[in-house]
Write a protein that holds these residues in place. Structure first.
Motif, PDB file in Angstrom:
ATOM      1  N   SER A 102     -14.060  61.865  -9.802  1.00  0.00           N
ATOM      2  CA  SER A 102     -13.975  62.578  -8.392  1.00  0.00           C
ATOM      3  C   SER A 102     -14.592  63.994  -8.869  1.00  0.00           C
ATOM      4  O   SER A 102     -14.870  64.493  -9.723  1.00  0.00           O
ATOM      5  CB  SER A 102     -12.366  62.841  -8.140  1.00  0.00           C
ATOM      6  N   GLY A 103     -15.020  64.477  -7.380  1.00  0.00           N
ATOM      7  CA  GLY A 103     -15.510  65.720  -7.271  1.00  0.00           C
ATOM      8  C   GLY A 103     -15.767  66.399  -5.767  1.00  0.00           C
ATOM      9  O   GLY A 103     -15.655  65.725  -5.110  1.00  0.00           O
ATOM     10  N   MET A 104     -16.522  67.699  -5.854  1.00  0.00           N
ATOM     11  CA  MET A 104     -16.524  68.233  -4.785  1.00  0.00           C
ATOM     12  C   MET A 104     -18.133  68.901  -4.766  1.00  0.00           C
ATOM     13  O   MET A 104     -18.498  69.580  -5.874  1.00  0.00           O
ATOM     14  CB  MET A 104     -15.650  69.130  -4.405  1.00  0.00           C
ATOM     15  N   VAL A 105     -18.880  68.803  -3.849  1.00  0.00           N
ATOM     16  CA  VAL A 105     -20.453  69.560  -3.890  1.00  0.00           C
ATOM     17  C   VAL A 105     -20.591  70.101  -2.579  1.00  0.00           C
ATOM     18  O   VAL A 105     -20.243  69.632  -1.422  1.00  0.00           O
ATOM     19  CB  VAL A 105     -21.332  68.498  -4.036  1.00  0.00           C
ATOM     20  N   SER A 106     -20.848  71.442  -2.825  1.00  0.00           N
ATOM     21  CA  SER A 106     -21.177  72.290  -1.483  1.00  0.00           C
ATOM     22  C   SER A 106     -22.589  72.902  -1.547  1.00  0.00           C
ATOM     23  O   SER A 106     -23.057  73.120  -2.672  1.00  0.00           O
ATOM     24  CB  SER A 106     -20.270  73.261  -1.057  1.00  0.00           C
ATOM     25  N   SER A 115     -20.703  70.232   2.880  1.00  0.00           N
ATOM     26  CA  SER A 115     -19.850  70.090   1.581  1.00  0.00           C
ATOM     27  C   SER A 115     -19.088  68.595   1.715  1.00  0.00           C
ATOM     28  O   SER A 115     -18.950  67.897   2.532  1.00  0.00           O
ATOM     29  CB  SER A 115     -18.399  70.784   1.859  1.00  0.00           C
ATOM     30  N   LEU A 116     -19.364  67.932   0.535  1.00  0.00           N
ATOM     31  CA  LEU A 116     -19.070  66.679   0.344  1.00  0.00           C
ATOM     32  C   LEU A 116     -17.974  66.536  -0.830  1.00  0.00           C
ATOM     33  O   LEU A 116     -18.018  66.939  -1.935  1.00  0.00           O
ATOM     34  CB  LEU A 116     -20.285  65.711  -0.145  1.00  0.00           C
ATOM     35  N   ALA A 117     -16.779  65.427  -0.804  1.00  0.00           N
ATOM     36  CA  ALA A 117     -15.882  65.559  -1.855  1.00  0.00           C
ATOM     37  C   ALA A 117     -15.540  64.029  -1.897  1.00  0.00           C
ATOM     38  O   ALA A 117     -15.642  63.066  -0.904  1.00  0.00           O
ATOM     39  CB  ALA A 117     -14.508  66.159  -1.584  1.00  0.00           C
ATOM     40  N   VAL A 133     -18.090  67.497   5.322  1.00  0.00           N
ATOM     41  CA  VAL A 133     -17.987  68.536   6.353  1.00  0.00           C
ATOM     42  C   VAL A 133     -19.343  69.252   6.681  1.00  0.00           C
ATOM     43  O   VAL A 133     -20.038  69.847   5.636  1.00  0.00           O
ATOM     44  CB  VAL A 133     -17.022  69.887   5.939  1.00  0.00           C
ATOM     45  N   ASP A 134     -19.940  69.171   7.866  1.00  0.00           N
ATOM     46  CA  ASP A 134     -21.069  69.587   8.339  1.00  0.00           C
ATOM     47  C   ASP A 134     -21.067  70.653   9.173  1.00  0.00           C
ATOM     48  O   ASP A 134     -20.159  70.444  10.284  1.00  0.00           O
ATOM     49  CB  ASP A 134     -22.077  68.430   8.778  1.00  0.00           C
ATOM     50  N   GLN A 135     -21.627  71.840   9.154  1.00  0.00           N
ATOM     51  CA  GLN A 135     -21.726  72.984  10.106  1.00  0.00           C
ATOM     52  C   GLN A 135     -23.069  73.526  10.150  1.00  0.00           C
ATOM     53  O   GLN A 135     -23.703  73.951   9.227  1.00  0.00           O
ATOM     54  CB  GLN A 135     -20.672  74.076   9.653  1.00  0.00           C
ATOM     55  N   VAL A 136     -23.596  73.612  11.335  1.00  0.00           N
ATOM     56  CA  VAL A 136     -24.934  74.322  11.754  1.00  0.00           C
ATOM     57  C   VAL A 136     -24.724  75.614  12.343  1.00  0.00           C
ATOM     58  O   VAL A 136     -24.162  75.576  13.413  1.00  0.00           O
ATOM     59  CB  VAL A 136     -25.711  73.511  12.524  1.00  0.00           C
ATOM     60  N   VAL A 137     -25.055  76.801  11.538  1.00  0.00           N
ATOM     61  CA  VAL A 137     -24.495  78.083  12.158  1.00  0.00           C
ATOM     62  C   VAL A 137     -25.821  78.536  13.038  1.00  0.00           C
ATOM     63  O   VAL A 137     -26.982  78.384  12.532  1.00  0.00           O
ATOM     64  CB  VAL A 137     -24.519  79.109  10.969  1.00  0.00           C
ATOM     65  N   GLU A 138     -25.350  79.147  14.206  1.00  0.00           N
ATOM     66  CA  GLU A 138     -26.421  79.829  15.255  1.00  0.00           C
ATOM     67  C   GLU A 138     -27.397  78.547  15.326  1.00  0.00           C
ATOM     68  O   GLU A 138     -28.483  78.729  15.415  1.00  0.00           O
ATOM     69  CB  GLU A 138     -26.883  81.025  14.445  1.00  0.00           C
ATOM     70  N   ALA A 139     -26.980  77.516  15.804  1.00  0.00           N
ATOM     71  CA  ALA A 139     -28.017  76.432  16.130  1.00  0.00           C
ATOM     72  C   ALA A 139     -28.721  76.747  17.262  1.00  0.00           C
ATOM     73  O   ALA A 139     -28.276  77.318  18.282  1.00  0.00           O
ATOM     74  CB  ALA A 139     -27.189  75.047  16.210  1.00  0.00           C
ATOM     75  N   GLU A 140     -29.698  76.018  17.201  1.00  0.00           N
ATOM     76  CA  GLU A 140     -30.942  76.200  18.648  1.00  0.00           C
ATOM     77  C   GLU A 140     -30.441  75.529  19.629  1.00  0.00           C
ATOM     78  O   GLU A 140     -30.623  76.055  20.931  1.00  0.00           O
ATOM     79  CB  GLU A 140     -32.241  75.808  18.013  1.00  0.00           C
ATOM     80  N   GLU A 238     -13.015  76.972   5.055  1.00  0.00           N
ATOM     81  CA  GLU A 238     -14.285  77.314   6.030  1.00  0.00           C
ATOM     82  C   GLU A 238     -15.181  76.176   5.740  1.00  0.00           C
ATOM     83  O   GLU A 238     -14.985  75.233   6.118  1.00  0.00           O
ATOM     84  CB  GLU A 238     -14.720  78.671   4.963  1.00  0.00           C
ATOM     85  N   ASP A 239     -16.288  76.388   4.605  1.00  0.00           N
ATOM     86  CA  ASP A 239     -17.103  75.042   4.627  1.00  0.00           C
ATOM     87  C   ASP A 239     -16.898  74.427   3.445  1.00  0.00           C
ATOM     88  O   ASP A 239     -17.990  73.594   3.039  1.00  0.00           O
ATOM     89  CB  ASP A 239     -18.549  76.069   4.774  1.00  0.00           C
ATOM     90  N   LYS A 240     -15.794  74.378   2.706  1.00  0.00           N
ATOM     91  CA  LYS A 240     -15.446  73.996   1.432  1.00  0.00           C
ATOM     92  C   LYS A 240     -14.307  72.674   1.674  1.00  0.00           C
ATOM     93  O   LYS A 240     -13.377  72.820   2.755  1.00  0.00           O
ATOM     94  CB  LYS A 240     -15.425  74.682   0.154  1.00  0.00           C
ATOM     95  N   ILE A 241     -14.248  71.749   0.863  1.00  0.00           N
ATOM     96  CA  ILE A 241     -13.494  70.735   0.846  1.00  0.00           C
ATOM     97  C   ILE A 241     -12.412  70.796  -0.335  1.00  0.00           C
ATOM     98  O   ILE A 241     -13.011  71.014  -1.334  1.00  0.00           O
ATOM     99  CB  ILE A 241     -13.851  69.343   0.932  1.00  0.00           C
ATOM    100  N   VAL A 242     -11.148  70.935  -0.118  1.00  0.00           N
ATOM    101  CA  VAL A 242     -10.160  71.020  -1.197  1.00  0.00           C
ATOM    102  C   VAL A 242      -9.146  69.634  -1.327  1.00  0.00           C
ATOM    103  O   VAL A 242      -8.713  69.403  -0.303  1.00  0.00           O
ATOM    104  CB  VAL A 242      -9.461  72.299  -1.177  1.00  0.00           C
ATOM    105  N   LEU A 243      -9.464  68.978  -2.445  1.00  0.00           N
ATOM    106  CA  LEU A 243      -8.592  67.645  -2.592  1.00  0.00           C
ATOM    107  C   LEU A 243      -7.502  68.108  -3.372  1.00  0.00           C
ATOM    108  O   LEU A 243      -7.652  68.723  -4.473  1.00  0.00           O
ATOM    109  CB  LEU A 243      -9.041  66.657  -3.250  1.00  0.00           C
ATOM    110  N   LYS A 244      -6.194  67.859  -3.160  1.00  0.00           N
ATOM    111  CA  LYS A 244      -5.128  68.271  -3.881  1.00  0.00           C
ATOM    112  C   LYS A 244      -5.113  67.671  -5.227  1.00  0.00           C
ATOM    113  O   LYS A 244      -4.985  68.445  -6.350  1.00  0.00           O
ATOM    114  CB  LYS A 244      -3.822  67.809  -3.001  1.00  0.00           C
ATOM    115  N   SER A 245      -5.219  66.396  -5.512  1.00  0.00           N
ATOM    116  CA  SER A 245      -5.584  65.886  -6.844  1.00  0.00           C
ATOM    117  C   SER A 245      -6.707  66.335  -7.644  1.00  0.00           C
ATOM    118  O   SER A 245      -6.798  66.658  -8.932  1.00  0.00           O
ATOM    119  CB  SER A 245      -5.813  64.159  -6.771  1.00  0.00           C
TER     120      SER A 245
END
Length: 251
Positions: A102-106, A115-117, A133-140, A238-245
């Protein structure tokens, strides 16, 4: 609405590898994300794109590449950016892993934060849980487009998509946000593409199983929502994923 395309699966067993020119992170056999930390020679866009991913398992190729020879963003599993940004690299902003794979990558790719978990602990009551989770900041543009290629049968139901492999296994994907997301399936010569359009962050929970998919329950709906799948609690901070396990057993 159902669409047909099936394939078999070849699973790989790498835990963590990094290519010389493109960072590649493999979390167990099922999941691979391309970080692409160095710019390609000549500065041109090259396949695969930064932030894209692959998911194979239980006899299904759930998330695959599109037509590789075309070499465009639409051949990858990404949020579409203006073409002038598509060839740039990504910065790894977060990484966490555990012994079970298991893991998380941002990462950050221009103004796109992804961010993917993944969870293989069994806490979610399925063999594989995948959260994006995908976010585009100040998108055109207000409307953003999220795409994922697959080689499996596709059914779209409201804010969910269901993929079914020849093995009988399924992937269920649920969009937590945008609340008014529009989903459609676009056929291609390699299978097809799920396209989501919306004006908010894309928060997607995907489970892979041989039996009935578990319920995806939203506990909190603020900017940092909480989601429950089986006994697994998912927090979006915010832009990260936290899994309890993962938080309890991470390296």
């Amino acid at each position: 609405m159902q669409h047909s395309r099936c394939a078999t699966c070849r699973e790989k067993s790498d835990l963590l590898t990094r290519g010389k020119k493109a960072g590649i992170i493999n979390l167990k056999a099922w999941f691979r994300i391309f970080v692409k930390r160095e710019k390609p020679r000549g500065g041109h866009w090259s396949f695969p794109d930064a932030g894209s991913f692959r998911i194979w398992g239980l006899g299904g190729r759930w998330a695959t590449a599109g037509v590789a020879s075309d070499g465009t963003q639409r051949d990858e599993n990404v949020v579409l950016l203006p073409e002038k940004q598509a060839g740039n690299t990504a910065n790894l902003t977060g990484f966490l892993s555990s012994a079970d794979g298991s893991g998380m990558v941002s990462l950050q790719h221009n103004n796109w934060l992804r961010s993917l978990a993944v969870d293989y602990s069994g806490a979610s009551r399925v063999p594989g849980l995948f959260v994006l989770v995908d976010q585009v900041v100040e998108a055109e543009k207000l409307d953003q487009i999220w795409i994922m290629h697959t080689q499996e049968n596709v059914t779209i139901q409201g804010q969910q998509f269901i993929l079914e492999a020849e093995s009988g296994a399924t992937m269920q994907g649920t969009f937590i946000t945008p609340s008014d997301v529009t989903l459609e399936f676009i056929p291609s010569e390699t299978g097809g593409m799920i396209q989501a359009t919306g004006r908010d962050r894309f928060i997607v929970v995907m489970t892979v199983q041989s039996g009935t998919a578990p319920e995806v329950e939203v506990l909190l709906t603020q900017f940092n929502p909480q989601i429950q799948v089986g006994n697994q609690t998912i927090e979006i901070i915010e832009d990260k994923i936290v899994l309890k396990s993962l938080k309890e057993g991470a390296n």
